[in-house]
Design an enzyme around this catalytic site. Structure first.
Site, PDB file in Angstrom:
ATOM      1  N   PHE A 107       1.023  -1.093  -0.269  1.00  0.00           N
ATOM      2  CA  PHE A 107      -0.108  -0.059   0.040  1.00  0.00           C
ATOM      3  C   PHE A 107       0.994   1.256  -0.125  1.00  0.00           C
ATOM      4  CE2 PHE A 107      -3.111   2.900   2.198  1.00  0.00           C
ATOM      5  CZ  PHE A 107      -4.302   2.665   1.263  1.00  0.00           C
ATOM      6  N   ASP A 141       2.974  -5.285   8.315  1.00  0.00           N
ATOM      7  CA  ASP A 141       1.553  -4.285   8.158  1.00  0.00           C
ATOM      8  C   ASP A 141       0.389  -5.498   8.224  1.00  0.00           C
ATOM      9  OD1 ASP A 141      -0.575  -3.129   7.235  1.00  0.00           O
ATOM     10  OD2 ASP A 141       0.595  -1.799   5.942  1.00  0.00           O
ATOM     11  N   TYR A 195     -10.229  -0.706  11.049  1.00  0.00           N
ATOM     12  CA  TYR A 195     -11.598  -0.395  10.438  1.00  0.00           C
ATOM     13  C   TYR A 195     -11.892  -1.258   9.253  1.00  0.00           C
ATOM     14  CZ  TYR A 195      -8.268   2.283   7.676  1.00  0.00           C
ATOM     15  OH  TYR A 195      -7.041   2.877   6.978  1.00  0.00           O
ATOM     16  N   LYS A 196     -11.036  -2.165   8.963  1.00  0.00           N
ATOM     17  CA  LYS A 196     -11.271  -3.154   7.692  1.00  0.00           C
ATOM     18  C   LYS A 196     -11.932  -4.563   8.434  1.00  0.00           C
ATOM     19  CE  LYS A 196      -7.858  -1.001   5.052  1.00  0.00           C
ATOM     20  NZ  LYS A 196      -6.241  -1.021   4.778  1.00  0.00           N
ATOM     21  N   ARG A 217     -12.101  -6.572  -6.347  1.00  0.00           N
ATOM     22  CA  ARG A 217     -11.599  -7.409  -5.202  1.00  0.00           C
ATOM     23  C   ARG A 217     -13.151  -7.871  -4.413  1.00  0.00           C
ATOM     24  NH1 ARG A 217      -7.657  -4.139  -1.221  1.00  0.00           N
ATOM     25  NH2 ARG A 217      -9.778  -2.633  -1.046  1.00  0.00           N
TER      26      ARG A 217
HETATM   27  C1  LIG Z   1      -5.729   0.482   4.734  1.00  0.00           C
HETATM   28  C2  LIG Z   1      -4.260   0.253   4.916  1.00  0.00           C
HETATM   29  C3  LIG Z   1      -3.523   1.325   5.315  1.00  0.00           C
HETATM   30  C4  LIG Z   1      -4.300   2.499   5.781  1.00  0.00           C
HETATM   31  O1  LIG Z   1      -3.601   3.537   6.386  1.00  0.00           O
HETATM   32  P1  LIG Z   1      -4.189   4.391   7.299  1.00  0.00           P
HETATM   33  O2  LIG Z   1      -2.959   5.233   8.031  1.00  0.00           O
HETATM   34  O3  LIG Z   1      -4.951   3.792   8.346  1.00  0.00           O
HETATM   35  O4  LIG Z   1      -5.031   5.311   6.530  1.00  0.00           O
HETATM   36  C5  LIG Z   1      -2.050   1.117   5.389  1.00  0.00           C
HETATM   37  N1  LIG Z   1      -1.404   0.196   5.031  1.00  0.00           N
HETATM   38  C6  LIG Z   1      -2.165  -0.919   4.475  1.00  0.00           C
HETATM   39  C7  LIG Z   1      -1.383  -2.039   3.952  1.00  0.00           C
HETATM   40  C8  LIG Z   1      -3.590  -0.737   4.157  1.00  0.00           C
HETATM   41  O5  LIG Z   1      -4.265  -1.993   3.602  1.00  0.00           O
END
Ligand SMILES: *Cc1c(COP(=O)(O)O)cnc(C)c1O
Length: 423
Positions: free
Chosen positions: A125, A207, A232-233, A383
């Site tokens: 990400f 992560d 939140y996921k 997805r």
């Molecule tokens: C959703 C996600 C994030 C989100 O970062 P925030 O700081 O919470 O906005 C970061 N890394 C990965 C791999 C994600 O899937």
């Protein structure tokens, strides 16, 4: 022979948890890996916090039940089994990306004589990569030289050997990898890669944004150095909910890279002394006041997961759901131009299934118009994320039927072809 979704639902030990959620009316929601739905339980714990704020004011810090002062610790204890870690190593604070910054600030040593490279991967990400780049700059190092991203051979997945080889380079100090790749849904071998890193003297952090709540972790057994994630996921704690971090106890006693008053020992915090008197455990990495209103729904959500039998039960259902989607995709979607890009082996599969299709963007819009909520990841991925607590096999079958119908009738072709990349 494809399995009968009705029979699968009937035999599903988690089926009754569907009624615990607010399902958007008229929709089949397959986007729980971007934003999980609200449960009745999370609604109750959130409403209770708001109520206590209303009636107690500042006294809520000590008199709310559970008290706000230790709400992050209360949540950490409930979350610990999902990570296979001790509560003292977990801190619910900040945001995913901010927590990565904090962990780098605390653990990375830019003046190391031989190891000054941060290792990431080309598929992570982007926010994680931005954090790695900016961290290097902040420490006076050039990302062009000191950030190494392991490439992907197929643009979808990461090869174990490539990661292991990169971890073996003598100039790497610290690696950050996703447990589940957010696009393809590939689950990396966290245990084996952690072993490789440890054997080479490389610090390794995971992560877990796309794995926590969908895949069991054994961070302590595996011996990783740190982890961070969002709630939140798959954990359904609400939009922008507080993030989380895990710090292996072997790093306890290190000074926080980014210090703040909430990282002070709880019994000394209100002494408001000029010197930072560090809290024990991962709590030292808290910077400021806990996010009470987003910790509150997390408590309800974790309660529900415990009632469902914990992460092992969720993983079993999640694998059955993605297996069901996979079997249908192979038989019915492949002839229509779809390719499954998620690895097939259960040990390499996270919680969602990713399908590649040249018209993915238009298909996602058409699916939404047809009452199915998937999500799109550029350039060509759809997805589908069935949540083990609230998605049924019948939902999956119906979503696939609508997708097939769209493609056959070419109904998606009336939607704009160019992505407007908002989600
Ligand atoms: C959703 C996600 C994030 C989100 O970062 P925030 O700081 O919470 O906005 C970061 N890394 C990965 C791999 C994600 O899937």
């Amino acid at each position: 022979m494809l399995a009968d979704p009705v029979a699968l639902d009937r035999a599903d030990p988690l089926a009754r948890f569907r009624a615990e959620f607010f399902l958007p009316p008229g929709q089949i929601y397959l986007d729980g890996n971007s934003l999980g739905l609200l449960s009745r339980r999370a609604d109750v714990t959130l409403t209770r916090a708001v109520e206590q704020w209303r009636t107690l004011g500042i006294a809520g810090w000590t008199e709310a039940r559970p008290p706000w002062l230790t709400l992050a610790e209360t949540a950490a204890a409930q979350l610990a089994p999902l990570l296979g870690a001790a509560p003292a190593e977990i801190c619910l604070t900040g945001q995913t990306t901010a927590n990565l910054h904090q962990l780098l600030a605390t653990l990375f040593e830019p003046a190391h004589p031989t190891r000054r490279v941060l290792l990431g991967d080309a598929l992570n990400f982007p926010s994680d990569t931005y954090a790695l780049q900016s961290h290097l700059r902040l420490r006076g190092l050039d990302p062009a030289t000191h950030l190494r991203l392991v490439p992907s051979r197929d643009g979808r997945t990461l090869a174990f050997d490539d990661l292991a080889t990169a971890l073996a380079a003598p100039d790497v100090q610290l690696a950050v990898l996703p447990a589940v790749v957010f696009t393809s849904g590939q689950l990396l071998d966290v245990a084996a890669l952690t072993r490789e890193a440890r054997a080479r003297g490389v610090l390794i952090g995971w992560d877990c944004s796309h794995s926590i709540g969908a895949v069991p972790h054994a961070l302590e057994r595996d011996g990783a150095d740190f982890a961070f994630w969002c709630n939140y996921k798959w954990l359904n704690a609400g939009p922008g909910a507080v993030g989380g971090l895990w710090l292996n106890r072997r790093h306890f006693g290190r000074a926080p890279g980014l210090a703040g008053w909430w990282g002070v020992r709880a019994d000394r915090r209100f002494a408001l002394a000029p010197e930072h008197d560090p809290a024990a455990g991962a709590a030292v990495l808290q910077v400021g006041t806990p996010h009470i209103l987003s910790l509150a729904p997390l408590l309800g959500s974790l309660e529900l997961i415990a009632e469902a039998g914990g992460i092992a039960a969720l993983r079993a259902k999640s694998l059955a759901l993605t297996e069901f989607l996979l079997a249908h995709a192979d038989l019915e979607l492949a002839p229509l131009g779809f390719t499954v890009v998620t690895p097939r082996a259960a040990a390499m599969r996270g919680g969602h299934l990713a399908l590649a299709h040249p018209d993915a963007w238009r298909l996602c819009q058409a699916l939404k118009a047809a009452g199915v909520v998937p999500d799109f990841r550029a350039p060509d991925l759809i997805r589908l994320a069935p949540s083990p607590l609230y998605t049924s096999f019948t939902d999956c079958a119906e979503a696939l039927a609508r997708l097939k119908h769209l493609v056959r009738t070419r109904a998606h072709e009336k939607f704009p072809a160019t992505p407007t990349l908002v989600t």
